[in-house]
Design a protein around this motif. Structure first.
Motif, PDB file in Angstrom:
ATOM      1  N   GLY A   2       0.794  -1.219   0.000  1.00  0.00           N
ATOM      2  CA  GLY A   2       0.000   0.000   0.000  1.00  0.00           C
ATOM      3  C   GLY A   2       0.830   1.275   0.000  1.00  0.00           C
ATOM      4  O   GLY A   2       0.339   2.344   0.352  1.00  0.00           O
ATOM      5  N   VAL A   3       2.093   1.190  -0.397  1.00  0.00           N
ATOM      6  CA  VAL A   3       2.977   2.360  -0.466  1.00  0.00           C
ATOM      7  C   VAL A   3       2.940   2.874  -1.907  1.00  0.00           C
ATOM      8  O   VAL A   3       3.256   2.143  -2.832  1.00  0.00           O
ATOM      9  CB  VAL A   3       4.421   1.999  -0.061  1.00  0.00           C
ATOM     10  N   PRO A   4       2.544   4.120  -2.103  1.00  0.00           N
ATOM     11  CA  PRO A   4       2.359   4.661  -3.464  1.00  0.00           C
ATOM     12  C   PRO A   4       3.657   5.068  -4.154  1.00  0.00           C
ATOM     13  O   PRO A   4       3.968   6.244  -4.265  1.00  0.00           O
ATOM     14  CB  PRO A   4       1.457   5.874  -3.226  1.00  0.00           C
ATOM     15  N   PHE A   5       4.433   4.078  -4.628  1.00  0.00           N
ATOM     16  CA  PHE A   5       5.664   4.384  -5.370  1.00  0.00           C
ATOM     17  C   PHE A   5       5.288   4.887  -6.760  1.00  0.00           C
ATOM     18  O   PHE A   5       4.367   4.395  -7.388  1.00  0.00           O
ATOM     19  CB  PHE A   5       6.532   3.129  -5.502  1.00  0.00           C
ATOM     20  N   LYS A   6       6.043   5.883  -7.227  1.00  0.00           N
ATOM     21  CA  LYS A   6       5.850   6.420  -8.576  1.00  0.00           C
ATOM     22  C   LYS A   6       7.183   6.980  -9.048  1.00  0.00           C
ATOM     23  O   LYS A   6       8.214   6.659  -8.472  1.00  0.00           O
ATOM     24  CB  LYS A   6       4.743   7.456  -8.572  1.00  0.00           C
ATOM     25  N   ASP A   7       7.183   7.784 -10.078  1.00  0.00           N
ATOM     26  CA  ASP A   7       8.433   8.336 -10.605  1.00  0.00           C
ATOM     27  C   ASP A   7       9.151   9.205  -9.574  1.00  0.00           C
ATOM     28  O   ASP A   7      10.366   9.174  -9.465  1.00  0.00           O
ATOM     29  CB  ASP A   7       8.168   9.154 -11.865  1.00  0.00           C
TER      30      ASP A   7
END
Length: 64
Positions: free
Chosen positions: A30-35
């Motif tokens: 549930g960790v929102p990794f993105k660029d």
């Protein structure tokens, strides 16, 4: 004096696989990794890294 960076990928060909693995683990947690991940806390990033290591060790142990 030489620079020894611990965050360098020893096998450059594995970089994409590690990135995909990190994204999968983060998603499951549930960790929102993105660029850009500058908005995440150190605790969130560390928990993803810790879980990745835990899974890699478990996989290694299952294969020996």
């Amino acid at each position: 004096m030489s620079n020894n960076y611990s965050n360098t990928t020893l096998v450059p060909e594995a970089k994409n696989g590690l990135s995909k693995f990190k994204t999968e683990v983060a998603s499951e947690m549930g960790v929102p990794f993105k660029d850009y991940n500058g908005d995440l806390s150190s605790k969130q990033c560390g928990s993803v890294g810790g879980e990745m290591v835990k899974r890699m060790v478990k996989q290694y142990e299952n294969n020996i």
